[in-house]
Write an enzyme that holds these catalytic residues in place. Structure first.
Site, PDB file in Angstrom:
ATOM      1  CB  SER A 131      -0.895   0.015   1.245  1.00 42.60           C
ATOM      2  OG  SER A 131      -1.499   1.279   1.442  1.00 42.60           O
ATOM      3  CE1 TYR A 144      -4.892  -2.046   4.534  1.00 40.27           C
ATOM      4  CE2 TYR A 144      -3.832  -0.001   3.885  1.00 40.27           C
ATOM      5  CZ  TYR A 144      -4.409  -1.203   3.540  1.00 40.27           C
ATOM      6  OH  TYR A 144      -4.479  -1.583   2.225  1.00 40.27           O
TER       7      TYR A 144
END
Length: 248
Positions: A131, A144
């Site tokens: 990500s 995350y």
């Protein structure tokens, strides 16, 4: 033959369609069965769907074995399964952190560990879904961000340790991609304001829109192709300029 985790929707489903269109056999893995069964039916006889929780090693090992029995050797692993959480460290409870770790980190570990004995015999390609948060801070994405940083580090370690076995390992770092997760998030948190909030989220990418799942699938396909045979241990942002251009 490619195994794709988190294949029920979004990037995973798009990648499955992209690989199948190029003639690959695809094993679709997800925690719920209905959507991957429907996708396998759509793709045809070169697709197989199997309910699998990637946080459970035995389930993953069984899936790898079933894939090999159905299609022969496994050439490609796409570690796409992942879950998210919104909050800073104070807003993140231990159970929240554990839930993300189990899927986003341990799930990648389980899948790679299960497939390596087979790949070491004939080589292969692994692509992990990281990500932009592994590269740049995004507000209120503490857990995350932590897990995706781990994915980036694991990618480098696998590439280093198994290059002599003919195994390439890379990662992909998307920014916001328009998936059902985005629509569900907006419907739940911004009822009546979905269109406005969607536009606001789109504009956080300097290019002015969200990515499309197929665009990510196309990049994954390239990284698994012979044309990318000189690429390993590398992360590829697909982010509309988010990392390099945001704020400039």
């Amino acid at each position: 033959t490619v195994i794709i985790t988190g294949a029920s929707r979004g990037i995973g489903a798009a990648a499955a369609r992209v690989f199948a269109a190029q003639g690959a056999d695809v094993m679709l893995l997800a925690r719920t069965a209905d959507e991957i069964i429907a996708l396998a039916d759509e793709i045809g006889p070169n697709a197989m769907a199997l309910k699998c929780d990637v946080s459970q090693y035995d389930a993953v090992a069984t899936a790898v074995t079933e894939c090999a029995e159905r299609f022969g050797k496994v050439d490609i692993l796409v570690n796409n399964a992942g879950v998210g959480f919104i909050g800073n460290i104070e807003q993140t409870e231990e159970e929240d952190f554990d839930r993300l770790y189990q899927v986003n980190v341990k799930g990648v570990f389980n899948c790679i560990k299960a497939i390596l004995p087979r790949m070491k015999k004939h080589g292969g390609v692994i692509v992990n879904m990281a990500s932009i948060t592994a590269h740049i801070a995004v507000k209120n994405r503490f857990a995350y961000t932590t897990t995706k940083g781990a994915v980036l580090a694991m990618t480098n370690a696998i590439a280093k340790d198994y290059i002599a076995n003919g195994i390439r390992c890379n990662s992909v770092s998307p920014a916001r991609v328009h998936t059902p997760f985005v629509d569900n998030f907006l419907n739940k948190n911004y009822p009546g304001e979905e269109k406005e909030m969607f536009e606001n989220l789109s504009q956080t990418q300097p290019i002015g829109r969200m990515g499309k799942p197929q665009e990510v699938g196309d990049l994954v396909l390239y990284l698994c192709s012979e044309e990318a045979s000189f690429i390993t241990g590398t992360d590829f942002p697909i982010d509309g300029g988010f990392i390099k251009l945001n704020g400039n």
